[in-house]
Design a protein around this motif. Structure first.
Motif, PDB file in Angstrom:
ATOM      1  N   PRO A   2       0.807  -1.240   0.000  1.00 44.99           N
ATOM      2  CA  PRO A   2       0.000   0.000   0.000  1.00 44.99           C
ATOM      3  C   PRO A   2       0.829   1.273   0.000  1.00 44.99           C
ATOM      4  O   PRO A   2       0.336   2.344  -0.369  1.00 44.99           O
ATOM      5  CB  PRO A   2      -0.836  -0.116   1.283  1.00 44.99           C
ATOM      6  CG  PRO A   2      -0.116  -1.101   2.136  1.00 44.99           C
ATOM      7  CD  PRO A   2       0.561  -2.059   1.192  1.00 44.99           C
ATOM      8  N   LEU A   3       2.069   1.226   0.454  1.00 45.87           N
ATOM      9  CA  LEU A   3       2.986   2.370   0.498  1.00 45.87           C
ATOM     10  C   LEU A   3       2.526   3.445   1.484  1.00 45.87           C
ATOM     11  O   LEU A   3       3.267   3.846   2.376  1.00 45.87           O
ATOM     12  CB  LEU A   3       3.190   2.980  -0.893  1.00 45.87           C
ATOM     13  CG  LEU A   3       3.779   2.038  -1.937  1.00 45.87           C
ATOM     14  CD1 LEU A   3       3.856   2.723  -3.300  1.00 45.87           C
ATOM     15  CD2 LEU A   3       5.160   1.548  -1.525  1.00 45.87           C
ATOM     16  N   LEU A   4       1.325   3.945   1.298  1.00 39.61           N
ATOM     17  CA  LEU A   4       0.736   4.911   2.234  1.00 39.61           C
ATOM     18  C   LEU A   4      -0.468   4.255   2.895  1.00 39.61           C
ATOM     19  O   LEU A   4      -1.375   3.786   2.209  1.00 39.61           O
ATOM     20  CB  LEU A   4       0.293   6.185   1.518  1.00 39.61           C
ATOM     21  CG  LEU A   4       1.365   7.033   0.827  1.00 39.61           C
ATOM     22  CD1 LEU A   4       0.725   8.202   0.094  1.00 39.61           C
ATOM     23  CD2 LEU A   4       2.378   7.548   1.838  1.00 39.61           C
ATOM     24  N   SER A   5      -0.477   4.213   4.218  1.00 45.56           N
ATOM     25  CA  SER A   5      -1.609   3.629   4.937  1.00 45.56           C
ATOM     26  C   SER A   5      -2.256   4.701   5.804  1.00 45.56           C
ATOM     27  O   SER A   5      -1.566   5.454   6.491  1.00 45.56           O
ATOM     28  CB  SER A   5      -1.156   2.446   5.804  1.00 45.56           C
ATOM     29  OG  SER A   5      -0.193   2.864   6.754  1.00 45.56           O
ATOM     30  N   ARG A   6      -3.574   4.781   5.740  1.00 45.08           N
ATOM     31  CA  ARG A   6      -4.296   5.825   6.484  1.00 45.08           C
ATOM     32  C   ARG A   6      -4.491   5.405   7.937  1.00 45.08           C
ATOM     33  O   ARG A   6      -4.899   4.285   8.235  1.00 45.08           O
ATOM     34  CB  ARG A   6      -5.649   6.101   5.839  1.00 45.08           C
ATOM     35  CG  ARG A   6      -6.423   7.234   6.529  1.00 45.08           C
ATOM     36  CD  ARG A   6      -7.795   7.416   5.903  1.00 45.08           C
ATOM     37  NE  ARG A   6      -7.738   7.989   4.585  1.00 45.08           N
ATOM     38  CZ  ARG A   6      -7.660   9.299   4.362  1.00 45.08           C
ATOM     39  NH1 ARG A   6      -7.603  10.142   5.384  1.00 45.08           N
ATOM     40  NH2 ARG A   6      -7.622   9.757   3.132  1.00 45.08           N
ATOM     41  N   ARG A   7      -4.180   6.332   8.834  1.00 44.25           N
ATOM     42  CA  ARG A   7      -4.487   6.165  10.256  1.00 44.25           C
ATOM     43  C   ARG A   7      -5.186   7.430  10.706  1.00 44.25           C
ATOM     44  O   ARG A   7      -4.566   8.482  10.857  1.00 44.25           O
ATOM     45  CB  ARG A   7      -3.213   5.956  11.081  1.00 44.25           C
ATOM     46  CG  ARG A   7      -2.427   4.715  10.714  1.00 44.25           C
ATOM     47  CD  ARG A   7      -1.172   4.615  11.553  1.00 44.25           C
ATOM     48  NE  ARG A   7      -0.213   3.660  11.014  1.00 44.25           N
ATOM     49  CZ  ARG A   7       1.049   3.550  11.432  1.00 44.25           C
ATOM     50  NH1 ARG A   7       1.485   4.337  12.405  1.00 44.25           N
ATOM     51  NH2 ARG A   7       1.847   2.658  10.880  1.00 44.25           N
ATOM     52  N   GLY A   8      -6.491   7.325  10.878  1.00 45.93           N
ATOM     53  CA  GLY A   8      -7.274   8.512  11.192  1.00 45.93           C
ATOM     54  C   GLY A   8      -7.289   9.449  10.007  1.00 45.93           C
ATOM     55  O   GLY A   8      -7.675   9.067   8.901  1.00 45.93           O
ATOM     56  N   ASN A   9      -6.844  10.685  10.226  1.00 46.14           N
ATOM     57  CA  ASN A   9      -6.821  11.681   9.149  1.00 46.14           C
ATOM     58  C   ASN A   9      -5.452  11.812   8.494  1.00 46.14           C
ATOM     59  O   ASN A   9      -5.229  12.723   7.695  1.00 46.14           O
ATOM     60  CB  ASN A   9      -7.250  13.053   9.699  1.00 46.14           C
ATOM     61  CG  ASN A   9      -8.696  13.062  10.152  1.00 46.14           C
ATOM     62  OD1 ASN A   9      -9.547  12.399   9.553  1.00 46.14           O
ATOM     63  ND2 ASN A   9      -8.976  13.785  11.231  1.00 46.14           N
ATOM     64  N   GLU A  10      -4.517  10.919   8.841  1.00 43.08           N
ATOM     65  CA  GLU A  10      -3.168  11.045   8.312  1.00 43.08           C
ATOM     66  C   GLU A  10      -2.753   9.772   7.580  1.00 43.08           C
ATOM     67  O   GLU A  10      -3.236   8.685   7.880  1.00 43.08           O
ATOM     68  CB  GLU A  10      -2.165  11.311   9.448  1.00 43.08           C
ATOM     69  CG  GLU A  10      -2.361  12.652  10.142  1.00 43.08           C
ATOM     70  CD  GLU A  10      -1.299  12.877  11.205  1.00 43.08           C
ATOM     71  OE1 GLU A  10      -0.616  11.891  11.572  1.00 43.08           O
ATOM     72  OE2 GLU A  10      -1.147  14.021  11.656  1.00 43.08           O
ATOM     73  N   TYR A  11      -1.831   9.948   6.622  1.00 47.93           N
ATOM     74  CA  TYR A  11      -1.198   8.826   5.946  1.00 47.93           C
ATOM     75  C   TYR A  11       0.168   8.574   6.582  1.00 47.93           C
ATOM     76  O   TYR A  11       0.889   9.511   6.924  1.00 47.93           O
ATOM     77  CB  TYR A  11      -1.007   9.114   4.454  1.00 47.93           C
ATOM     78  CG  TYR A  11      -2.248   8.913   3.621  1.00 47.93           C
ATOM     79  CD1 TYR A  11      -2.695   7.633   3.326  1.00 47.93           C
ATOM     80  CD2 TYR A  11      -2.960  10.000   3.118  1.00 47.93           C
ATOM     81  CE1 TYR A  11      -3.829   7.434   2.545  1.00 47.93           C
ATOM     82  CE2 TYR A  11      -4.095   9.816   2.336  1.00 47.93           C
ATOM     83  CZ  TYR A  11      -4.522   8.530   2.056  1.00 47.93           C
ATOM     84  OH  TYR A  11      -5.633   8.330   1.300  1.00 47.93           O
ATOM     85  N   HIS A  12       0.506   7.302   6.722  1.00 52.00           N
ATOM     86  CA  HIS A  12       1.810   6.906   7.245  1.00 52.00           C
ATOM     87  C   HIS A  12       2.493   5.994   6.232  1.00 52.00           C
ATOM     88  O   HIS A  12       1.827   5.239   5.511  1.00 52.00           O
ATOM     89  CB  HIS A  12       1.667   6.205   8.593  1.00 52.00           C
ATOM     90  CG  HIS A  12       1.192   7.109   9.690  1.00 52.00           C
ATOM     91  ND1 HIS A  12       2.048   7.724  10.576  1.00 52.00           N
ATOM     92  CD2 HIS A  12      -0.068   7.516  10.027  1.00 52.00           C
ATOM     93  CE1 HIS A  12       1.353   8.471  11.412  1.00 52.00           C
ATOM     94  NE2 HIS A  12       0.069   8.355  11.105  1.00 52.00           N
ATOM     95  N   LEU A  13       3.812   6.064   6.190  1.00 51.71           N
ATOM     96  CA  LEU A  13       4.568   5.242   5.259  1.00 51.71           C
ATOM     97  C   LEU A  13       4.687   3.817   5.791  1.00 51.71           C
ATOM     98  O   LEU A  13       4.935   3.606   6.975  1.00 51.71           O
ATOM     99  CB  LEU A  13       5.964   5.816   5.044  1.00 51.71           C
ATOM    100  CG  LEU A  13       6.047   7.243   4.490  1.00 51.71           C
ATOM    101  CD1 LEU A  13       7.509   7.630   4.276  1.00 51.71           C
ATOM    102  CD2 LEU A  13       5.268   7.382   3.202  1.00 51.71           C
ATOM    103  N   THR A  14       4.507   2.845   4.913  1.00 52.93           N
ATOM    104  CA  THR A  14       4.711   1.451   5.276  1.00 52.93           C
ATOM    105  C   THR A  14       6.220   1.187   5.403  1.00 52.93           C
ATOM    106  O   THR A  14       7.035   2.007   4.956  1.00 52.93           O
ATOM    107  CB  THR A  14       4.128   0.515   4.212  1.00 52.93           C
ATOM    108  OG1 THR A  14       4.878   0.674   2.999  1.00 52.93           O
ATOM    109  CG2 THR A  14       2.662   0.822   3.961  1.00 52.93           C
TER     110      THR A  14
END
Length: 323
Positions: free
Chosen positions: A72-84
């Motif tokens: 996925p490369l970018l994973s959403r947590r709440g309102n933010e994206y985090h890098l895998t």
């Protein structure tokens, strides 16, 4: 080294995978630009704005990248994206490779400093920028007014993988002791001195070894894989600094020593250039920390590149002003 033709490379893979060159022909180079923007911004919206694209267009690129990497490369947590974890691994690689690609396509058939619009990128600490930056920028302004000089801060991870990083950067300015087996040229020498606060009455005209052991320290680049040559020489002399503050900018050291009981080592060229009212004074180091030999390092692929040869020459001439 035995050469391998395309047919040889294809036949040499027992798993029947396509040769790397063939696989690359099926990739869209624009995906590299999108990957870099997405990983640096961690946001489709911000990355799209940076690239001048619509969000749907960049979302489509992200979908293609996810299929390619099966991640996925970018994973959403709440309102933010985090890098895998894979994205974290790719972030610096993508930036380095993209810089290398830009350099390839910016190459000129004949290099004329007076008309070139090339950007030279130099990895350097703030010490190197403060020392070599002014004379280097002055020479380029006079000889190559269309050239842009970009300084990039060095990091332990970048220096640990210098050979790979130098595929995307032109030079690394760094003392000896960190990089090996790469082309280099010595530029100038410096030595280490101690800094203490002006009002530190516990320290007289000189420091003792016992004081170095007892006083709290401001240390630069202190980690298991990163330290200055001075820190290593201190430990070799049997002095284990009692570290109170760590910074990765040499220019911040004086302010962290001023008004305190701390001690630090700093390059003499920086120390003698400090304003009189900065609140620190220079004291000789009571142990031999050796000299600091500043050098420039580059990738051997650039040995005969006319643009790079000019850059190395102008850096040498700037260093001659510093000596």
């Amino acid at each position: 080294m035995t050469s391998i033709s395309r047919n040889d490379a294809a036949a040499s893979d027992p798993l029947g995978r396509a040769p790397r060159t063939a696989a690359l022909t099926n990739l869209d180079l624009n995906l590299l630009v999108a990957l870099d923007a997405l990983l640096q911004n961690r946001s489709v919206t911000r990355a799209a704005a940076q690239m001048g694209l619509s969000q749907p267009a960049l979302s489509a690129s992200l979908a293609r990248l996810r299929r390619h990497f099966d991640d996925p490369l970018l994973s959403r947590r709440g309102n933010e994206y985090h890098l895998t974890p894979l994205a974290l691994l790719l972030r610096d690689r993508a930036r380095t490779v993209l810089a290398g690609v830009e350099r390839v396509f910016a190459a000129e058939p004949v290099f004329d400093p007076a008309t070139s619009t090339r950007e030279f990128t130099v990895v350097a600490s703030d010490y190197s920028v403060a020392t070599l930056g002014p004379p280097l920028a002055a020479l380029l302004e006079r000889e190559a007014p269309g050239v842009r000089l970009r300084f990039v801060g060095n990091t332990p991870s970048l220096i640990d993988d210098a050979a790979h990083a130098l595929l995307g950067y032109d030079l690394i300015l760094l003392p000896h002791g960190f990089i090996g087996e790469l082309p280099h040229a010595d530029l100038h020498e410096d030595r280490w001195v101690c800094l203490v606060a002006t009002g530190n009455t516990a320290v007289g005209a000189a420091l003792s070894v016992d004081q170095l052991r007892a006083m709290p320290w401001v240390m630069t680049f202190h980690s298991p894989t990163a330290s200055t040559p001075a820190a290593r020489r201190l430990r070799m002399a049997g002095i284990e600094p009692r570290i109170e503050v760590v910074t990765e900018q040499f220019l911040t050291v004086p302010a962290l020593v001023a008004g305190s009981g701390r001690v630090a080592v700093l390059q003499e060229r920086l120390a003698v250039s400090l304003p009189a009212d900065v609140g620190v004074r220079v004291v000789e180091v009571p142990v031999d920390l050796g000299s600091l030999v500043e050098a420039m390092w580059w990738h051997p692929v650039n040995d005969r590149d006319p643009e790079h040869e000019y850059l190395r020459d102008v850096v040498r001439r700037a260093a001659a002003v510093v000596r």
